[in-house]
Design an enzyme around this catalytic site. Structure first.
Site, mmCIF file in Angstrom:
data_model
loop_
_atom_site.group_PDB
_atom_site.id
_atom_site.type_symbol
_atom_site.label_atom_id
_atom_site.label_comp_id
_atom_site.label_asym_id
_atom_site.label_seq_id
_atom_site.Cartn_x
_atom_site.Cartn_y
_atom_site.Cartn_z
ATOM 1 N N ILE A 256 0.835 -1.200 0.000
ATOM 2 C CA ILE A 256 0.000 0.000 0.000
ATOM 3 C C ILE A 256 0.870 1.251 0.000
ATOM 4 O O ILE A 256 0.559 2.242 -0.674
ATOM 5 C CB ILE A 256 -0.967 -0.009 1.203
ATOM 6 N N ASN B 185 -10.105 -4.686 2.770
ATOM 7 C CA ASN B 185 -9.093 -5.554 2.160
ATOM 8 C C ASN B 185 -8.609 -5.015 0.820
ATOM 9 O O ASN B 185 -9.314 -5.079 -0.183
ATOM 10 C CB ASN B 185 -9.664 -6.966 1.975
ATOM 11 N N ALA C 274 3.876 1.860 8.217
ATOM 12 C CA ALA C 274 4.806 0.811 8.651
ATOM 13 C C ALA C 274 4.179 -0.034 9.755
ATOM 14 O O ALA C 274 3.696 0.495 10.757
ATOM 15 C CB ALA C 274 6.111 1.435 9.140
ATOM 16 N N LYS D 216 -6.536 -22.739 -3.059
ATOM 17 C CA LYS D 216 -6.816 -23.334 -1.753
ATOM 18 C C LYS D 216 -7.626 -22.376 -0.895
ATOM 19 O O LYS D 216 -7.205 -21.257 -0.640
ATOM 20 C CB LYS D 216 -5.508 -23.696 -1.044
ATOM 21 N N SER E 42 11.750 -5.299 5.525
ATOM 22 C CA SER E 42 11.461 -6.650 6.014
ATOM 23 C C SER E 42 10.238 -7.220 5.319
ATOM 24 O O SER E 42 10.167 -8.424 5.042
ATOM 25 C CB SER E 42 11.237 -6.638 7.531
ATOM 26 N N GLY F 264 8.461 -4.801 2.934
ATOM 27 C CA GLY F 264 8.507 -4.053 1.684
ATOM 28 C C GLY F 264 9.713 -4.446 0.851
ATOM 29 O O GLY F 264 10.524 -5.285 1.244
ATOM 30 N N TYR G 35 -2.028 -8.999 16.169
ATOM 31 C CA TYR G 35 -1.937 -8.030 15.083
ATOM 32 C C TYR G 35 -3.031 -6.978 15.224
ATOM 33 O O TYR G 35 -2.770 -5.769 15.291
ATOM 34 C CB TYR G 35 -2.045 -8.717 13.720
#
Length: 314
Positions: free
Chosen positions: A15, A177, A81, A206, A37, A39, A148
């Site tokens: 994004i 999303n 970030a 899947k 990490s 990006g 998260y």
């Protein structure tokens, strides 16, 4: 042409890359920060020769790095970030705490010291389950189901305290999303990118669980436009604002939409069912009212553009 400077954390992420593109198109000077990490330099490679873009490789969890990035010439900061892997947050919550909460505190403090307005990009994953056909609006109850989501919600609360306590111009943004070019196609990517990539490669699609869970899918350019519009809107200061499309699609139906003839669709055991949000359908009424924003790219158009990009990249 504006002479304003915007700091974008997570600038080399999926994004972030689109936000940088939107800002440069509008004439802003952009200072990007990314620890690479999640990006990638590849995401911003086309901007490297741009005289109004600079990328600093560093981490928001390092206070000195953040404070050096923002100065008196900074007009706004867009904070993207973050650690964003739900499963990894369940396995290793500490890394999400450091990046998502400690990192956000560093950004907030740097913005306070320089009186810089802040667009804090959160997540729709903070919301509680919803069963109705109506979209989730900003007053919907929150119920983070993973570290998260928990750290992202805590970061929002901290940002609100800086708005109320210091009168810092903060806007909290919750895009639903997002999908599109430059998104990862492995497990850390989004379902649209994963399905489309696997379909191109002739691999089975899947589906975790029974596939009845739904998602409100926003194309990357629409999300980037929303983030930039909201960050600079005076009417949006102090607000929490969603960006969705107002419609959702089940993972089963998404797989059918993406699958080419002959592509197998199969269901597999869900690897983190406890943190699954069954229904995600966002209302963008507030974004439309405050910003005049509405999504422009349909799911069918977006999937086709993503497919073309992935084929060119392969």
């Amino acid at each position: 042409m504006t002479q304003e400077t915007v700091v974008v954390t997570g600038a080399a992420g999926f994004i972030g890359r689109w936000v940088v593109d939107e800002l440069l198109e509008r004439g802003y000077t952009v200072r990007g920060l990314d620890n690479l990490s999640n990006g990638s330099r590849r995401n911003v490679a086309e901007f490297e020769s741009h005289d109004r873009f600079d990328l600093v490789v560093g981490d928001v969890s390092d206070e000195e790095t953040v404070s050096e990035l923002l100065d008196e010439d900074t007009d706004a900061c867009i904070h993207l970030a973050a650690e964003i892997d739900v499963q990894e947050s369940l396995d290793n919550p500490q890394s999400h705490f450091e990046a998502n909460l400690v990192g956000t505190e560093h950004v907030l403090e740097a913005c306070r010291q320089t009186e810089t307005r802040l667009g804090l990009v959160g997540t729709c994953m903070v919301y509680d389950m919803v069963d109705s056909k109506e979209g989730i609006d900003e007053s919907h109850p929150v119920k983070p189901a993973s570290p998260y989501a928990g750290t992202k919600l805590a970061a929002e609360n901290l940002a609100e305290s800086y708005y109320h306590g210091y009168d810092l111009p903060v806007t909290i943004l919750r895009p639903f999303n997002t999908y599109g070019p430059f998104q990862k196609t492995g497990m850390a990517g989004g379902v649209v990118s994963i399905f489309t990539s696997r379909d191109i490669e002739g691999k089975p699609l899947k589906i975790f669980g029974d596939g009845t869970q739904t998602r409100d899918l926003v194309y990357a350019t629409d999300t980037a436009r929303f983030i930039v519009d909201a960050t600079f809107s005076e009417e949006a200061v102090g607000e929490v604002i969603n960006a969705g499309t107002g419609s959702d699609i089940s993972i089963n139906d998404l797989a059918k939409l993406i699958a080419s003839e002959g592509t197998e669709i199969k269901h597999v055991e869900h690897h983190h069912p406890q943190s699954e949000v069954q229904k995600l359908l966002g209302s963008y009424e507030k974004a439309n009212e405050l910003l005049g924003w509405e999504p422009e790219v349909s799911l069918e158009e977006g999937v086709e553009q993503l497919r073309e990009w992935l084929q060119e990249e392969s």
